[in-house]
Design an enzyme around this catalytic site. Structure first.
Site, PDB file in Angstrom:
ATOM      1  N   ARG A  30     124.489  69.065 -59.472  1.00 51.22           N
ATOM      2  CA  ARG A  30     124.636  69.770 -58.197  1.00 51.22           C
ATOM      3  C   ARG A  30     123.641  70.926 -58.104  1.00 51.22           C
ATOM      4  NH1 ARG A  30     128.424  67.145 -55.730  1.00 51.22           N
ATOM      5  NH2 ARG A  30     130.169  66.285 -56.940  1.00 51.22           N
ATOM      6  N   ASP A  31     123.046  71.071 -56.907  1.00 54.78           N
ATOM      7  CA  ASP A  31     122.132  72.193 -56.668  1.00 54.78           C
ATOM      8  C   ASP A  31     122.913  73.494 -56.762  1.00 54.78           C
ATOM      9  OD1 ASP A  31     119.131  72.439 -55.088  1.00 54.78           O
ATOM     10  OD2 ASP A  31     120.440  74.203 -55.093  1.00 54.78           O
ATOM     11  N   ILE A  32     122.327  74.483 -57.408  1.00 56.08           N
ATOM     12  CA  ILE A  32     123.006  75.768 -57.642  1.00 56.08           C
ATOM     13  C   ILE A  32     123.164  76.549 -56.329  1.00 56.08           C
ATOM     14  CG2 ILE A  32     120.954  77.212 -58.080  1.00 56.08           C
ATOM     15  CD1 ILE A  32     122.436  78.239 -60.587  1.00 56.08           C
ATOM     16  N   GLU A  96     109.470  74.483 -55.397  1.00 53.78           N
ATOM     17  CA  GLU A  96     109.612  75.691 -56.226  1.00 53.78           C
ATOM     18  C   GLU A  96     109.763  75.367 -57.700  1.00 53.78           C
ATOM     19  OE1 GLU A  96     112.890  77.798 -54.515  1.00 53.78           O
ATOM     20  OE2 GLU A  96     111.718  78.474 -52.784  1.00 53.78           O
ATOM     21  N   VAL A  97     110.352  74.228 -58.006  1.00 56.23           N
ATOM     22  CA  VAL A  97     110.539  73.817 -59.403  1.00 56.23           C
ATOM     23  C   VAL A  97     109.641  72.602 -59.643  1.00 56.23           C
ATOM     24  CG1 VAL A  97     112.147  72.987 -61.141  1.00 56.23           C
ATOM     25  CG2 VAL A  97     112.905  74.695 -59.466  1.00 56.23           C
ATOM     26  N   HIS A 101     112.129  66.311 -58.423  1.00 57.61           N
ATOM     27  CA  HIS A 101     113.562  66.163 -58.136  1.00 57.61           C
ATOM     28  C   HIS A 101     113.734  65.661 -56.721  1.00 57.61           C
ATOM     29  CE1 HIS A 101     112.204  70.290 -57.419  1.00 57.61           C
ATOM     30  NE2 HIS A 101     113.013  70.304 -56.372  1.00 57.61           N
ATOM     31  N   HIS A 103     116.172  65.727 -53.624  1.00 54.80           N
ATOM     32  CA  HIS A 103     117.331  66.403 -53.043  1.00 54.80           C
ATOM     33  C   HIS A 103     118.147  65.341 -52.307  1.00 54.80           C
ATOM     34  CE1 HIS A 103     115.954  70.716 -53.312  1.00 54.80           C
ATOM     35  NE2 HIS A 103     114.757  70.139 -53.338  1.00 54.80           N
TER      36      HIS A 103
HETATM   37  P1  AMP Z   1     112.419  72.775 -54.537  1.00 56.93           P
HETATM   38  O1  AMP Z   1     112.182  73.912 -53.596  1.00 56.93           O
HETATM   39  O2  AMP Z   1     112.351  71.433 -53.860  1.00 56.93           O
HETATM   40  O3  AMP Z   1     111.562  72.857 -55.781  1.00 56.93           O
HETATM   41  O4  AMP Z   1     113.945  72.904 -54.975  1.00 56.93           O
HETATM   42  C1  AMP Z   1     114.381  73.518 -56.141  1.00 56.93           C
HETATM   43  C2  AMP Z   1     115.888  73.497 -56.079  1.00 56.93           C
HETATM   44  O5  AMP Z   1     116.393  73.781 -57.370  1.00 56.93           O
HETATM   45  C3  AMP Z   1     116.496  74.543 -55.123  1.00 56.93           C
HETATM   46  O6  AMP Z   1     117.278  73.868 -54.138  1.00 56.93           O
HETATM   47  C4  AMP Z   1     117.344  75.415 -56.037  1.00 56.93           C
HETATM   48  O7  AMP Z   1     118.536  75.857 -55.433  1.00 56.93           O
HETATM   49  C5  AMP Z   1     117.601  74.480 -57.214  1.00 56.93           C
HETATM   50  N1  AMP Z   1     117.886  75.114 -58.487  1.00 56.93           N
HETATM   51  C6  AMP Z   1     117.203  76.146 -59.061  1.00 56.93           C
HETATM   52  N2  AMP Z   1     117.742  76.452 -60.262  1.00 56.93           N
HETATM   53  C7  AMP Z   1     118.788  75.588 -60.452  1.00 56.93           C
HETATM   54  C8  AMP Z   1     119.739  75.401 -61.497  1.00 56.93           C
HETATM   55  N3  AMP Z   1     119.733  76.163 -62.619  1.00 56.93           N
HETATM   56  N4  AMP Z   1     120.671  74.439 -61.348  1.00 56.93           N
HETATM   57  C9  AMP Z   1     120.698  73.688 -60.223  1.00 56.93           C
HETATM   58  N5  AMP Z   1     119.820  73.810 -59.211  1.00 56.93           N
HETATM   59  C10 AMP Z   1     118.876  74.750 -59.315  1.00 56.93           C
END
Ligand code: AMP
Length: 119
Positions: A30-32, A96-97, A101, A103
Site C-alpha cells: 500500500r502507498d504510504i 519521485e522514486v 512502480h 500505481h
Molecule cells: P512516484 O511519484 O510515481 O515516484 O511515486 C512514489 C510513491 O511512493 C508516492 O505515491 C509515495 O507516496 C510512495 N511512497 C514513498 N515512500 C513510501 C513508503 N515507504 N511506503 C509506501 N509508499 C511510499
C-alpha cells in the site's frame, strides 16, 4: 541497487510496508500516502529505474508486474467498476522514486486522466 533505493530496502525487509501480494519476482504494497481508497504500488523485486528500462531490459518481468497488478485489482474488488494503472516516468512524469512502480488506483471514480489539458 540496494541500500540507496527505498523500494529495494522494502524488498529486503529493511523498511516496513503493508504488503498485499508477493510473488517470486514482484511485490505489491500500500502507498504510504494514498490518493484513492485503493492505492497499491506494484514493483519488480529486481531494481529497474523506470518502466521503459524494465520493458526494454526484461519484458517477462514487466509482464509479471502487470499480472500482479491485475491480481491485486481482483483481490481489492476493482475489476467490476474499473481502476487506473499508472507508471510515472522521469521528470515530466513526476517520478519521485526511481525504482519502477505501477500505481494501482481505484475504489472511487478517479476523475480525468490529467488535472488539466496541456494542449
Ligand atoms: P512516484 O511519484 O510515481 O515516484 O511515486 C512514489 C510513491 O511512493 C508516492 O505515491 C509515495 O507516496 C510512495 N511512497 C514513498 N515512500 C513510501 C513508503 N515507504 N511506503 C509506501 N509508499 C511510499
Amino acid at each position: 541497487m540496494g541500500s540507496d533505493c527505498l523500494f529495494c530496502r522494502i524488498v529486503a525487509g529493511e523498511i516496513p510496508a503493508t504488503v498485499v501480494r508477493e510473488t517470486d519476482t514482484t511485490l505489491a504494497f500500500r502507498d504510504i500516502d494514498p490518493k484513492a481508497p485503493v492505492h497499491v504500488l506494484v514493483i519488480p523485486k529486481e531494481h529497474y529505474a523506470d518502466v521503459a528500462t524494465l520493458a526494454q531490459g526484461d519484458p517477462a518481468l514487466a509482464a509479471d508486474v502487470l499480472a500482479t497488478s491485475a491480481a491485486v485489482a481482483e483481490d481489492e474488488g476493482l475489476l467490476g467498476d474499473g481502476f487506473r494503472l499508472m507508471f510515472n516516468t522521469g521528470a515530466y512524469g513526476g517520478q519521485e522514486v526511481f525504482h519502477v512502480h505501477a500505481h494501482l488506483l481505484g475504489g472511487a471514480p478517479l476523475g480525468p486522466m490529467l488535472a488539466r489539458d496541456l494542449v
